[in-house]
Design a protein around this motif. Structure first.
Motif, PDB file in Angstrom:
ATOM      1  N   PRO A 156       0.826  -1.217   0.000  1.00  0.00           N
ATOM      2  CA  PRO A 156       0.000   0.000   0.000  1.00  0.00           C
ATOM      3  C   PRO A 156       0.856   1.260   0.000  1.00  0.00           C
ATOM      4  O   PRO A 156       1.899   1.313   0.672  1.00  0.00           O
ATOM      5  N   ILE A 157       0.406   2.260  -0.743  1.00  0.00           N
ATOM      6  CA  ILE A 157       1.131   3.533  -0.866  1.00  0.00           C
ATOM      7  C   ILE A 157       0.113   4.663  -0.746  1.00  0.00           C
ATOM      8  O   ILE A 157      -1.003   4.553  -1.264  1.00  0.00           O
ATOM      9  N   SER A 158       0.485   5.752  -0.085  1.00  0.00           N
ATOM     10  CA  SER A 158      -0.390   6.919   0.014  1.00  0.00           C
ATOM     11  C   SER A 158       0.139   8.042  -0.870  1.00  0.00           C
ATOM     12  O   SER A 158       1.329   8.088  -1.217  1.00  0.00           O
ATOM     13  N   LEU A 159      -0.754   8.957  -1.220  1.00  0.00           N
ATOM     14  CA  LEU A 159      -0.341  10.119  -1.994  1.00  0.00           C
ATOM     15  C   LEU A 159       0.610  10.985  -1.176  1.00  0.00           C
ATOM     16  O   LEU A 159       1.509  11.638  -1.719  1.00  0.00           O
ATOM     17  N   GLU A 160       0.455  10.955   0.149  1.00  0.00           N
ATOM     18  CA  GLU A 160       1.365  11.693   1.020  1.00  0.00           C
ATOM     19  C   GLU A 160       2.785  11.146   0.891  1.00  0.00           C
ATOM     20  O   GLU A 160       3.759  11.919   0.852  1.00  0.00           O
ATOM     21  N   GLN A 161       2.922   9.825   0.828  1.00  0.00           N
ATOM     22  CA  GLN A 161       4.245   9.229   0.626  1.00  0.00           C
ATOM     23  C   GLN A 161       4.863   9.687  -0.683  1.00  0.00           C
ATOM     24  O   GLN A 161       6.051  10.020  -0.745  1.00  0.00           O
ATOM     25  N   LEU A 162       4.066   9.694  -1.750  1.00  0.00           N
ATOM     26  CA  LEU A 162       4.574  10.118  -3.050  1.00  0.00           C
ATOM     27  C   LEU A 162       4.980  11.587  -3.030  1.00  0.00           C
ATOM     28  O   LEU A 162       5.948  11.985  -3.676  1.00  0.00           O
ATOM     29  N   GLU A 163       4.253  12.406  -2.273  1.00  0.00           N
ATOM     30  CA  GLU A 163       4.610  13.810  -2.114  1.00  0.00           C
ATOM     31  C   GLU A 163       5.986  13.926  -1.464  1.00  0.00           C
ATOM     32  O   GLU A 163       6.832  14.740  -1.886  1.00  0.00           O
TER      33      GLU A 163
END
Length: 281
Positions: free
Chosen positions: A194-201
């Protein structure tokens, strides 16, 4: 390649009869040769280009509110993440060769400075496209050398760009290609976690919502859809190796077999069980 070799008949209710051969593939590109009669694929969408040639018959599909026919002498070019289906246009069925090409390769070849090339209607008789596609599908049984493949991707990407009626139009906004590609690489190597958009930011240093918009512009799909399709890629590879569907689902990061089946049908228009039956040796 003997088009009739290894034919697998699907006897499920209202399903098309046919076969699928998985040709030698390359990094970022899956190649298949197939035959179907009747309804082949339910409405679905995937995050790759679907590009190919109809060898015989009529390959009919619904695409962006219209019905299009792929016939011998034309090319089929379906944009990433666009809903489409597939069926035979006549009782004789249709035989075709198709590649599923990672949009990242197209962006790398054209410089990553604009949205992905788009071909209206999904069918073209542009001679540049026909020649470029044949460079990748004409000899499906033969593996491609790395340099040969790179040249073929370059030729195809630029043929797509030249055939796009928007070619030459001024930019409305320039996407942050580097940030989008960094996010793509991170998702690709996440092994389905699982990955969050916050991580990608945090990974890219780009505002999450601009990153989400730019990702769609550059690669034609959303970050979460991209993650889901990578999980499906892993599941398909496990299924080809003979892994039971329930184990393939769990290994790829899906909750269970039903979760895999739902996403597989949405992405490819058939269930994983039926896809496995259609594969030929």
């Amino acid at each position: 390649m003997d088009a009739g070799a290894g034919t697998v008949e699907d006897t499920s209710t209202n399903a098309a009869c046919g076969w699928i051969n998985l040709a030698s593939g390359m990094d970022g590109c899956e190649r298949i040769e197939a035959f179907f009669s009747g309804q082949a694929y339910e409405p679905h969408r995937h995050d790759t280009y679907a590009i190919g040639r109809t060898i015989s018959g009529i390959q009919r599909f619904h695409y962006r509110g219209q019905v299009s026919d792929g016939v011998p002498g034309t090319a089929i070019i379906l944009h990433p993440d666009e809903l489409h289906d597939g069926q035979a246009g006549t009782e004789d069925g249709f035989h075709y060769r198709m590649i599923y090409l990672d949009p990242a390769l197209v962006q790398q070849a054209i410089g990553g400075r604009r949205s992905l090339p788009f071909i209206p209607g999904g069918v073209s008789d542009d001679p540049r496209l026909l020649k470029a596609i044949d460079g990748m599908v004409a000899h499906m049984s033969e593996p491609m050398e790395r340099l040969q493949y790179d040249d073929a991707v370059y030729d195809l990407a630029h043929a797509l760009q030249a055939a796009d009626p928007r070619a030459g139009a001024p930019y409305i906004a320039t996407p942050d290609y580097r940030a989008a590609d960094r996010a793509r690489a991170y998702i690709r190597h996440s092994e389905g976690e699982p990955i969050s958009l916050e991580q990608l930011e945090q990974i890219t240093g780009q505002d999450r919502w601009k990153l989400s918009r730019d990702f769609r512009t550059v690669f034609g799909t959303s970050p979460y859809r991209y993650l889901t399709l990578r999980r499906l890629d892993r599941a398909k590879a496990e299924i080809v190796k003979g892994m039971p569907l329930v184990q393939a689902a769990l290994d790829a990061g899906f909750a269970d077999q039903a979760h895999l089946t739902r996403h597989f049908r949405n992405a490819f228009g058939i269930t994983p069980a039926r896809w496995r039956r259609l594969l030929t040796d």
